[in-house]
Structures are given as structure tokens and as C-alpha cells.
Design a protein around this motif. Sequence first.
Motif, PDB file in Angstrom:
ATOM      1  N   GLY B 263       0.822  -1.214   0.000  1.00 11.38           N
ATOM      2  CA  GLY B 263       0.000   0.000   0.000  1.00 11.38           C
ATOM      3  C   GLY B 263       0.851   1.258   0.000  1.00 11.38           C
ATOM      4  N   SER B 264       1.898   1.277   0.839  1.00 10.57           N
ATOM      5  CA  SER B 264       2.789   2.442   0.889  1.00 10.57           C
ATOM      6  C   SER B 264       3.447   2.669  -0.460  1.00 10.57           C
ATOM      7  CB  SER B 264       3.918   2.216   1.900  1.00 10.57           C
ATOM      8  OG  SER B 264       3.435   2.267   3.189  1.00 10.57           O
ATOM      9  N   THR B 265       3.901   1.596  -1.072  1.00 10.75           N
ATOM     10  CA  THR B 265       4.595   1.725  -2.350  1.00 10.75           C
ATOM     11  C   THR B 265       3.655   2.272  -3.418  1.00 10.75           C
ATOM     12  OG1 THR B 265       5.948  -0.176  -1.737  1.00 10.75           O
ATOM     13  CG2 THR B 265       5.992   0.494  -4.048  1.00 10.75           C
ATOM     14  N   ILE B 266       2.441   1.732  -3.466  1.00 10.90           N
ATOM     15  CA  ILE B 266       1.504   2.203  -4.487  1.00 10.90           C
ATOM     16  C   ILE B 266       1.124   3.660  -4.216  1.00 10.90           C
ATOM     17  CG2 ILE B 266      -0.772   1.829  -5.531  1.00 10.90           C
ATOM     18  CD1 ILE B 266      -0.442  -1.146  -4.997  1.00 10.90           C
ATOM     19  N   HIS B 306      -8.250   3.378  -5.080  1.00  8.95           N
ATOM     20  CA  HIS B 306      -9.186   3.079  -6.168  1.00  8.95           C
ATOM     21  C   HIS B 306      -8.624   2.051  -7.130  1.00  8.95           C
ATOM     22  CE1 HIS B 306     -12.108   6.105  -4.890  1.00  8.95           C
ATOM     23  NE2 HIS B 306     -11.028   6.697  -4.421  1.00  8.95           N
ATOM     24  N   VAL B 307      -7.295   1.952  -7.192  1.00 13.38           N
ATOM     25  CA  VAL B 307      -6.687   0.858  -7.956  1.00 13.38           C
ATOM     26  C   VAL B 307      -6.263  -0.254  -7.000  1.00 13.38           C
ATOM     27  CG1 VAL B 307      -4.819   0.179  -9.513  1.00 13.38           C
ATOM     28  CG2 VAL B 307      -5.936   2.414  -9.797  1.00 13.38           C
ATOM     29  N   GLY B 308      -5.310   0.044  -6.114  1.00 15.86           N
ATOM     30  CA  GLY B 308      -4.645  -0.997  -5.317  1.00 15.86           C
ATOM     31  C   GLY B 308      -5.552  -1.714  -4.334  1.00 15.86           C
ATOM     32  N   ARG B 309      -6.620  -1.079  -3.909  1.00 16.30           N
ATOM     33  CA  ARG B 309      -7.555  -1.738  -2.993  1.00 16.30           C
ATOM     34  C   ARG B 309      -8.850  -2.154  -3.701  1.00 16.30           C
ATOM     35  NH1 ARG B 309      -6.083   2.115   1.980  1.00 16.30           N
ATOM     36  NH2 ARG B 309      -5.100   0.584   3.345  1.00 16.30           N
ATOM     37  N   SER B 310      -8.774  -2.238  -5.032  1.00 18.80           N
ATOM     38  CA  SER B 310     -10.000  -2.600  -5.765  1.00 18.80           C
ATOM     39  C   SER B 310     -10.023  -4.100  -6.066  1.00 18.80           C
ATOM     40  CB  SER B 310     -10.060  -1.815  -7.081  1.00 18.80           C
ATOM     41  OG  SER B 310      -9.129  -2.343  -8.011  1.00 18.80           O
ATOM     42  N   ARG B 311     -11.220  -4.604  -6.267  1.00 17.05           N
ATOM     43  CA  ARG B 311     -11.360  -6.020  -6.599  1.00 17.05           C
ATOM     44  C   ARG B 311     -10.707  -6.339  -7.950  1.00 17.05           C
ATOM     45  NH1 ARG B 311     -14.071 -11.213  -5.943  1.00 17.05           N
ATOM     46  NH2 ARG B 311     -12.841 -12.150  -7.610  1.00 17.05           N
ATOM     47  N   PRO B 312     -10.861  -5.502  -9.002  1.00 21.39           N
ATOM     48  CA  PRO B 312     -10.180  -5.811 -10.267  1.00 21.39           C
ATOM     49  C   PRO B 312      -8.660  -5.924 -10.105  1.00 21.39           C
ATOM     50  CG  PRO B 312     -11.823  -4.104 -10.636  1.00 21.39           C
ATOM     51  CD  PRO B 312     -11.773  -4.333  -9.153  1.00 21.39           C
ATOM     52  N   PHE B 313      -8.081  -5.069  -9.266  1.00 26.51           N
ATOM     53  CA  PHE B 313      -6.632  -5.151  -9.065  1.00 26.51           C
ATOM     54  C   PHE B 313      -6.250  -6.503  -8.484  1.00 26.51           C
ATOM     55  CE2 PHE B 313      -2.874  -4.715  -6.304  1.00 26.51           C
ATOM     56  CZ  PHE B 313      -1.939  -4.323  -7.247  1.00 26.51           C
TER      57      PHE B 313
END
Lengths: 501, 501
Positions: B263-266, B306-313
Motif C-alpha cells: 500500500g505504501s509503495t503504491i 481506487h486501484v490498489g484496494r480494488s477487486r479488479p486489481f
Amino acid sequence: MSDTAAPETAETYEQFLDHVTRMTNVQNAAGILNWDQQVMMPDAGTPARSQQTAALSTVHHEMLTSDDLADYLEELEATDLGPEQQAVVREVRREHERATRVPGDLVEEISETTSNALPTWKQAKENDDFEAFAPTLEKVVELKREYAAHIDPDRDPYEVLFEDYEPYLGLDTAERVLERLRDELVPLIDEISDSDAELASPFEGTYDEGTQEELVRDALDTLGYDWDRGRLDTAPHPFSMGTQFDARVTTRFKPGDPLDALGSTIHEFGHATYTLGLPQDQYGTPLGQSRDLSVHESQSRLWENHVGRSRPFWDLFASHVDDHLGVDAAPQEFYEAANRIYPDNRIRVEADELTYHLHIILRFEIERDLVSGDLDVAEVPQVWNDKMEEYLGVRPDTDAEGCLQDIHWTHGNFGYFPTYSLGSVLAAQLFAAAEDDLDDLAGDVRAGEFDGLHAWLTENVHSHGCRYTTDDLIREATGESFTADYFLDYATEKFGDLYDL
Amino acid sequence: MSDTAAPETAETYEQFLDHVTRMTNVQNAAGILNWDQQVMMPDAGTPARSQQTAALSTVHHEMLTSDDLADYLEELEATDLGPEQQAVVREVRREHERATRVPGDLVEEISETTSNALPTWKQAKENDDFEAFAPTLEKVVELKREYAAHIDPDRDPYEVLFEDYEPYLGLDTAERVLERLRDELVPLIDEISDSDAELASPFEGTYDEGTQEELVRDALDTLGYDWDRGRLDTAPHPFSMGTQFDARVTTRFKPGDPLDALGSTIHEFGHATYTLGLPQDQYGTPLGQSRDLSVHESQSRLWENHVGRSRPFWDLFASHVDDHLGVDAAPQEFYEAANRIYPDNRIRVEADELTYHLHIILRFEIERDLVSGDLDVAEVPQVWNDKMEEYLGVRPDTDAEGCLQDIHWTHGNFGYFPTYSLGSVLAAQLFAAAEDDLDDLAGDVRAGEFDGLHAWLTENVHSHGCRYTTDDLIREATGESFTADYFLDYATEKFGDLYDL
């Protein structure tokens, strides 16, 4: 300041010191940017980094040439200062004069011309086409001559340029030392060439970077690098950078030649050790800054040659090499490998401890005559090759490996080269003085005891910063003026012994 | 410049731009020094580094408040400039005004007081002794109030301070958004607390740093980090730093929690991506610099949440985690693990995507009332604990884990905190607009196709630099003013689904 200094002098001195310290800090910030660029920065960062560096250089130049500084200097020079304050004022005055005398336009033109010279030189070297580079070199010489005339129109321009790098040794002293070096090293190298002695070469095959890094880290541990105030990284051209609070070392690794990384590392360690020995409470002032290039080089060469290439060091370190690289050889074998002389080598940067000086002297003689006008640029290839033949007995096949081999003239740094040799010569003089003062320096090295040598160097060289001029510093440390005696004795004895002369 | 601009205006504009660019370069140099200090520098380097940083800051301040700059601004404001030039002048004027209005002595006093506040706060936290810290906090509040009065004596001092970090959004807008957030998130978090849903936790045991680093490097590859213009390192507090030529990411590793490093990196990748999207040909001018803190945070939060914690990701990335860490779990399990809500957590920096905002709002409300004078420092612990109970349903046992938990007030950065929440809210608004404009953003994410999103963000946000004020930028990008609607819709839907609400 003397005890009787008026309060207003004390206040001026404080303001002056504030100004000077800020100037140093801007310069040191530029040092970090340069380290980062060479060690950490992705290549694509160059356009922004060039601008950042240029901005700091402009800011520094403005501070150095400012009216405020001129006023401080004038006021302080008219008052009664103590010896340390006098030294600070002397050093700042010198820099201030050089910077104010040269018009900004010329500085800019030199900077632009030398920037553009770089690709021209690269191309010319690639095509072995000196003529393509000649007009650029002519221009650089001309601009630097103009630069010198602004600083002092009445003196030999090469002397003036030399003093950019080595202000307090005197070009006449430098020339005397270099001539003696040339006159005595040429026959010594000749004898070595004719010698039948076979020196050992215990290294075979290649050694991966990780293993070599362990080895050089061990060497830094062994010699007493202060890791709390430094770090080791890799860089294409090893260098050291920093302050008395943080002085870093870089090195590089050649798969087939672990002695290259070891030598480079110990060399840069020597530079860093000087920096780390500067007084912390004088940080930012000339008393907390290192003396000029020759003295700095004396510290790197002392550790590289007089320690790292000595037999006692290999008595100590042979088993470490075995531990890291699995090379099981006798100390004498490593000692021989580290001291092999290659007179047939044409390339300066790969030169050994002796032929190195003739590469330097050759270039020194050519650049001195170029700047004085005694030599035309067109004649450089011929003179270069003749001198190579005369001094080293080899003639380059091409200008690419002859007078085009090095990048340095594209930078216009005439006067810089001789300091390499002068530093090595000074290293021998200082090491001899340390040997005299310490009970058993060879025994200490063999035992891995470097505290005594560190303390001697700190006390006699590092701790003074720029308090003394170079000649005074040498006399204070060794009891003598600068001399080539010790280097020549050392070289004759060591290589006489190794090559059965 | 308009086509009819007089030649002397063009010349003034060039000189002005030179000055501005140099100023930016000095600031960017300080950025490198800061990166180095946090990532590379040995600790013992601190005393010199502090002086170097202070010197650059002084130089920057002198350039920003200089008479030259004042003259350029005055002259340019009286002429007919094109919209881009107007934007540059507007931004520099704003900075110039703030810097000139505050007396140097006060800036220095704030700097000294906040430096000294640090050890006092540390000690107070260690001893859980708020009273030991209270006088320091009072002093910092008082000095910052004074600071605000110099900039504008007629306005609410907190509003003035807020505009140091977020000049173009308006404190009233910020307050409206934050109040809505509080009013809607408190009941949502309440519902989550009461929910019986059990979210998966596929990670067990510990993961070494090397393996975690491989994972986050893979994530950066996957999301399209431009390694030619950046690098990844570790730092105790992850941050990103740089320019459009070189924007670096740092991260940290917790053995038991690989999602923390991910998460930090993203998050930092999002910041760096903004920086890398700024126009290169405007480097050094406001048109080549990022908009303020909320917009920057919107970019980091967009990628993080919105990207890294999303289901598609997680459909895309679940197998990568298995590859690196050997954790064989379904996308939904990772998705759940990345979105767990911890209402009972008292510590902001470890907060989840929802409770995070209440930590921010609580601190925002307290600092706003402190600065306005509606709250006494002595009342802070009580108010802190009451609000924690009201918003999150937990009451800290000690002040050390209550109002003393964070370092930030010791820095005197009142007005900084709300930008964290505002950025997250803006991230949702921008992401929704990108979803509208792009054919199938969720499908793209699932397929690891991020070019479309990068292009959308560059076109609508990054490439404008500071050309538009923040509200204009948001309206241009999304067709609407700044609103909490999208964030609240997103949060309600996502967590409603995850927690079966």
C-alpha cells in the motif's frame, strides 16, 4: 581575533564567518548532488540535475563575489586578527580575488565551450581523428589563457592556472620535483624493463561483484574506516565526497582484477580519511576544509601505496583475500602482484605506481607549452608520441590511444594534472616522517594497528584544515620543505628489491 | 505573452523566468538533500546536513523576497500577458507575498521553537505527560497565529495557515466536505462495527524484506512505474521526491504485514506518477510544478485505494502475491484483507481507509479551535478523548496514545492535516470521471492495462502543472466543483458490500 579586538571587529568577523559558512554549505550541497548523480540518479535525471548544479554554482559565485564579502574582507584586513582568523581571511580573500577578476561572460563561455568540447572529443577519439578535435582544443587553450590574464596579466598564464589547483606550492617547486622524477624514474623503469625478474600473479579467472565487495568492505574495516560517518557505493569512476561529518567512498569492480577494486577503495579511503579528520567545530570555514589537491592526493596515495602496496600490509591481508576470494597465496605473491610495473602500457588510468608519473609529466610538459604558446595544438600528437617513446619506450599506434586518450583537456583543467604526481611524492615524505615519529609503523601495519598512523595524520595534516599554506604545512609535519627525496628512495628500494636490480 | 507584447516585456519575462527557475532549482536541490538524508546519509552527517539545508532555505528565501523579483512582478502585472504567463505570475506573486509579509525574525523563531519542540514532545509522549508539552504547544500556536496575522491580519488565522498548504480550495469548502465526511462516515463505521461479516486474512507468519521488495517492485512494474526516471529505496517514513526527470519512491517493510509495504509503495507511486507527468519543457516554472497538497494526495490515494484496494486489481495481482510470497488465496480474500476496517484502532498512521478520515477530522477540529482561540491547550486531552469516543467509539487510555501520538503539532503545521482527507475525497471524484471517460477502466485494471488511466490523469491533471487554480483544475477534469459525493458513494457501496450492510 586578538584579545584586544574592538567589539565591532568581532561583530564583522561573525557576519563574515556566517557568509563564508553559508557559501561552503551551498558548495557542499552541490557535492551531494554530484555524488547522487554519479551513484544514485537515473540517467534521465540529467537535464534537471544540470540546472540544479548550475543554479548552486551561480549562487555560490554571487556570494563569493558579493560587495558584502568585499567589505568584510577589507575591514578585517585592516584590523588586528589572531593567526587563525588571519588564515581564514587569507583563504577567502584568495578565492574572492580569483572569482571577481574573471568576468562572468568569460566563465560562461569557458563552461559552454568545454561542455560542447566533450562530444567533439568523444567523436574524434572514436574516429582516431585528432584534426577534428584540434580547433576545439585551440579554443579551450585560448580561453584559459584569457582567464589567466584576467587574474594576473603579468605572470606566466600556466602558473596562474596551476594555482587554481595548488596555490601555495609554487610552480617552480613543482617543476623541479617533476623534472627530478622524470630524470630518475626513466632509467629506473628502463632497468625494470630489462630485468628478468618474474613477479607472481596469484589471481586467475573472475570474481563476482558481491565477493569483491565483501573484500573491499573488509579492507575498509581493517584500515579503520568510520562507517558511522560514511558509506561505500559503486561508481564508474571512483571518487570520494563529503565533509567531516559524512565522507563517502565509491569504488568499481573489474571481474578479472580484484586488486583494481582494492586499490581504488583504499585510495578513496585515504581521501575520505583526510576529510573525516578535519575539525568538526570549524565546519564551514577554511579551518575546517582540506588543503589543496596535492595534499589531498598525498593522503589517498599514502594509504594506497605506502600502506596498501606494502609488504607488511600483505602479511596482514593475504589471508583475508583467501577468505573472500579463495586465493591461497603467500603474502609475498600478493605483494608482487600489487606492485607489477607495466612500462609498455600506453594508458594513464591503467598505469602502475611508477609509469603513472611519466604519463602525468608528459601531459604536464605538453599542456604547459600549449598554454605558454611554445607549442602549437597541431604539434601535440607528434610531441605526445615522441615523449611516450622517450619516457616509456612505447609509441602509441593511434592518436586515440595517444593524445586523445584522456577526457581532461576537454574540461580545460590545465594545471590539474601535476598535482597527481606531487601528491604521490608528498605521500612518501609524510609516510617517512610518520615512520620516524612512530615506534614501529611497519609492525603496526602487519598487526592491523592503524590507530597510530591515523592519529599522526590527523595531528600533523588533517586537523589543520587550511590554517597553514601548503609549504608551511609540509614543513610543520615533516621538518623539511617539499622534496622528492623520500619518494625516490622509496621507489628505488622497493622496486630494486622486487625486480632484483 | 500576447502577440503584441512589447520587446521589453518579453525581455523582462525572460529575466523573471530565469530568476524563478533558479529559485526552483535551489528548492529541488534541497529536495535531493532531504532524500539523501532520509535514505542514504549516515546519521552522523546530521549537523552538516542541517546547515546545508538551512543555507539553501535562506538562499531560496532571499531570492523569493528579492527586490528584483518584486520589480519583475510589478512590471509584468501591468502588461498584457497570455494566460500561461499570467498563471506563472499569479503563482510567483502568491509565494512572494507570503514570504515578504512575514518578518525573517519570526520565521527564525518558529523554526527554532519547533526544532526544540521535538525533544520536548518525545519526552512528554514517553512519560505520558501532556502538561510537560502544553507550554511548548501554546508557544507554537501563538507564533503561528502571529505568522498568520502578518500575512493577513483581517482574516481567520487558521484560514490563512490552511492556505499555506491549499491556497485555492477555500477553507469553507474544505470544512463543508469534512463535515459531510464526518456526518456520513461515523454511522457507516458504526454499522461496520456491528456487522458480523468476517473478512479473510490470508497472510500468516512473516515475510523477509528481500521477498517483500520483489513483490513491491513487481507492483511498480505492473502499474507502469517509469524506472528510467526513478528508483525504489527504503525509508523509515515512506515518501516520494523529485522532478519530471527523476521522481523516486521509498517504502518500508513490516515482516508480518506485506500489505503495508504494498500500500505504501503504491501510494508513493501515485505521488511520483504525478511528478513524472508534469511537462518537461516547463521544468523550473510553476507550469512544470504540481498543484498543492490535496491534488498531490488525490494522485497517491487514487492509485492506493481506487486501484490498489480494488477487486479488479486483486483479480490481476493475487497470483503475483502467490508467486513471491507463496500465499495461495483467491482474489476476493486479498481484496478483503486489503479493506479491513479497524474502528477500535487509536493510532492514525495505522488507520484504514475509513477511520483514517475521522482521525484527520478530529485533529482538524481541534487545531482549528486552538488557532482561533476557541480552545485552550489545557483542554486538548479531554477534547481529543471525547471526540475519539464520539467518532470511533474508543477512548484512548493515555495521552501518549491520544493527543500526543503524532509529531505534527510540534512542527506547527496547522492546516496541513485536512489536505490528507481532501485528497482522498478528490481521488474518488477524479477516478469516477476517468471511469466515465474510459471505456472499461475496471476491465483495464483486471487486464493490467494502465496506459489509459495514466494518459487520462496526465491529460487532465498532471500536464497542467499550476496553470489552473485547484478549483478550476477540478472543474476542468471532472466537469464539477469539488464534492464529497463520489467518495461517499464509493465508500458506501464498497464497504456495504464487504460488510453485508
